[in-house]
Design an enzyme around this catalytic site. Structure first.
Site, PDB file in Angstrom:
ATOM      1  N   GLU A 269     111.394 -25.255 -10.155  1.00 58.28           N
ATOM      2  CA  GLU A 269     111.099 -26.598  -9.642  1.00 58.28           C
ATOM      3  C   GLU A 269     111.908 -27.663 -10.359  1.00 58.28           C
ATOM      4  O   GLU A 269     111.602 -28.856 -10.251  1.00 58.28           O
ATOM      5  CB  GLU A 269     109.603 -26.888  -9.775  1.00 58.28           C
ATOM      6  CG  GLU A 269     108.754 -25.918  -8.969  1.00 58.28           C
ATOM      7  CD  GLU A 269     107.314 -26.379  -8.832  1.00 58.28           C
ATOM      8  OE1 GLU A 269     107.061 -27.565  -8.607  1.00 58.28           O
ATOM      9  OE2 GLU A 269     106.427 -25.529  -8.968  1.00 58.28           O
TER      10      GLU A 269
ATOM     11  N   LYS B 195      97.578 -28.679  -0.724  1.00 57.26           N
ATOM     12  CA  LYS B 195      98.841 -28.105  -0.263  1.00 57.26           C
ATOM     13  C   LYS B 195      98.627 -27.653   1.183  1.00 57.26           C
ATOM     14  O   LYS B 195      97.909 -26.670   1.425  1.00 57.26           O
ATOM     15  CB  LYS B 195      99.199 -26.881  -1.105  1.00 57.26           C
ATOM     16  CG  LYS B 195      99.509 -27.166  -2.569  1.00 57.26           C
ATOM     17  CD  LYS B 195      99.524 -25.839  -3.323  1.00 57.26           C
ATOM     18  CE  LYS B 195     100.192 -25.924  -4.664  1.00 57.26           C
ATOM     19  NZ  LYS B 195      99.972 -24.686  -5.461  1.00 57.26           N
TER      20      LYS B 195
HETATM   21  C1  2PG Z   1     101.316 -24.801  -8.193  1.00 60.92           C
HETATM   22  C2  2PG Z   1     102.599 -24.799  -7.399  1.00 60.92           C
HETATM   23  C3  2PG Z   1     103.488 -25.955  -7.706  1.00 60.92           C
HETATM   24  P1  2PG Z   1     103.401 -22.581  -6.324  1.00 60.92           P
HETATM   25  O1  2PG Z   1     100.888 -23.773  -8.722  1.00 60.92           O
HETATM   26  O2  2PG Z   1     100.662 -25.832  -8.260  1.00 60.92           O
HETATM   27  O3  2PG Z   1     103.783 -26.082  -9.076  1.00 60.92           O
HETATM   28  O4  2PG Z   1     103.292 -23.586  -7.559  1.00 60.92           O
HETATM   29  O5  2PG Z   1     103.968 -23.335  -5.183  1.00 60.92           O
HETATM   30  O6  2PG Z   1     104.300 -21.462  -6.803  1.00 60.92           O
HETATM   31  O7  2PG Z   1     102.007 -22.112  -6.052  1.00 60.92           O
HETATM   32 MG    MG Z   2      98.984 -24.871  -9.400  1.00 57.21          MG
END
Ligand code: 2PG
Ligand code: MG
Length: 428
Positions: free
Chosen positions: A206, A338
């Site tokens: 990231e 998300k």
């Molecule tokens: C998280 C995300 C972003 P990933 O764990 O919050 O940092 O990671 O998209 O790999 O789940």
């Molecule tokens: Mg996380």
């Protein structure tokens, strides 16, 4: 002809920031307006997330998304043709019903989310409104506090350190633009400190500096040093946020800190984190314990939740019912949002509405596999979450989001407000 009814839906395979395939969808309305969106992909995923449909098989390491693309171009396109795109809840409900499974395992959440987001973009384009204003109306004026990664670890950096995100927030900043400028200074100073340590100075998935540390705590020490080197007061001006992502190194109540060759139980990990909270200016901790340990999560929240923000990501996977369950036992006091954990905008919004009504804070978040898509910036503003997590302050897929926030702050002009220090009201 209703101008906001869907004329056509089309998907294609495009590529994310890890060079992996992902789904892009375009929705065209009867008036000719087009909306486009691309779905991101996680690496440290919660097991209860909606399914990201991958093709398996020999091509592209099994990661291809041609089935999901096919579902959009076939079943979804047929089902949505003629539907009202300006009824986002109705459209998303149609996607949920079409899939017919609890976790979108039939069509894939990557298929449904691409269409859900593209439809919103299409209506915004038709109305000649920025997305945040279409989705949020006149009240959508609050620029989020950015959570920005300085060191990337865990699953995003070959597990070089166990903790996944060492981030900063800027409670002392007056505006979104100022928070970014301060972050640029800290990011640069952290890079100088890393360079001084030796030649291994790349960046993680990231964009955070590659973590070359002997212990997890060394990353915290270096982060404070970087904040000071940049000329800021640790805590009041620039503070620390962590994503422990504990599900990645612990389950069944056992946590293995690989870097330090030690194993801890839930209480041991909690005590370690509580020591760090005493010693460092930490105002937010995400996933301090694993997704299978809601009880440990609740104990940790009882011990520290009055002092700082405790965020559920893998624990809550942007799902309203899980937020309610967590609240019932007092686990976490903030939810990470998300959209691809659920597969439609409306379901993600429902998780936020449930959280807000229970007194939880909210943070819209990117995934570790991202693209130039900036939808999440608009969601954070439309939904007035007050916080946004996008990864680091490097790499185009991250900067596309930060820069979009700058454009929006400028466009809002004197109407813009910024979620400053008050957002961490629970903190010291
Ligand atoms: C998280 C995300 C972003 P990933 O764990 O919050 O940092 O990671 O998209 O790999 O789940
Ligand atoms: Mg996380």
């Amino acid at each position: 002809m209703n101008p906001h009814h869907i004329r056509s839906v089309h998907a294609r395979r495009v590529w994310d920031s890890r060079g992996r395939p992902t789904v892009e969808a375009e929705v065209m309305l009867e008036d000719g307006a087009i909306g486009r969106a691309i779905v991101p992909a996680g690496a440290s995923k919660g097991t209860r997330e909606a399914l990201e449909l991958r093709d398996a098989g020999p091509r592209l390491g099994g990661l291809d998304v041609m089935q999901a693309v096919g579902h959009v171009n076939g079943e979804i396109a047929r089902a949505l043709a003629g539907r009202a795109a300006d009824d986002q809840a109705g459209l998303d409900q149609a996607l949920v019903e079409l899939d017919g499974t609890p976790a979108k395992t039939r069509l894939g959440a990557n298929a449904t989310l691409a269409v859900s987001m593209a439809a919103a973009h299409a209506v915004a384009a038709s109305l000649r409104l920025p997305l945040y204003q279409y989705l949020g109306g006149a009240d959508a004026c609050l620029l989020p506090m950015p959570q920005i990664q300085i060191f990337g670890g865990g699953a995003h950096a070959g597990r070089r350190v166990d903790i996944q995100d060492f981030m900063i927030v800027c409670p002392g900043a007056q505006r979104f633009a100022q928070a970014l400028e301060w972050t640029a200074e800290v990011y640069r100073c952290a890079g100088e400190l890393m360079q001084a340590r030796g030649p291994r100075c790349g960046v993680a998935d990231e964009g955070g500096w590659w973590p070359d540390f002997k212990t997890n705590e060394q990353a915290l020490e270096t982060l404070v040093a970087a904040i000071e080197r940049a000329g800021f007061v640790p805590g009041s001006e620039v503070a620390i946020a962590l994503d422990v992502a504990a599900s990645e190194f612990g389950h069944g109540g056992r946590y293995t800190l690989g870097l330090e060759s030690r194993e801890l139980d839930a209480d041991g990990l909690s005590e370690l984190l509580l020591r760090w909270i005493d010693k460092y200016p930490i105002v937010s901790i995400e996933d301090p314990l694993a997704e299978d340990d809601a009880a440990g999560f609740a104990r940790f929240t009882r011990a520290a939740g009055h002092r700082l923000q405790i965020v559920g990501d893998d624990l809550l996977v942007s799902q309203a019912s899980l937020v309610r369950e967590a609240a019932a036992i007092g686990a976490a006091n903030a939810v990470l949002l998300k959209p691809n954990q659920r597969g439609t905008l409306t379901e993600t919004l429902q998780a936020w509405q449930a959280a807000k009504s229970l007194g939880y804070a909210g943070i819209v978040s990117a995934r570790s596999g991202e693209t130039e898509d900036t939808t999440i910036v608009h969601l954070a503003i439309a939904w007035q979450t007050g916080q946004l997590k996008v990864g680091s302050f490097a790499r185009g897929e991250r900067m596309a989001k930060w820069n979009e926030g700058l454009r929006i702050e400028e466009r809002l002009g004197s109407h813009a407000s910024f979620a400053g220090a008050g957002i961490f009201g629970r903190s010291r």
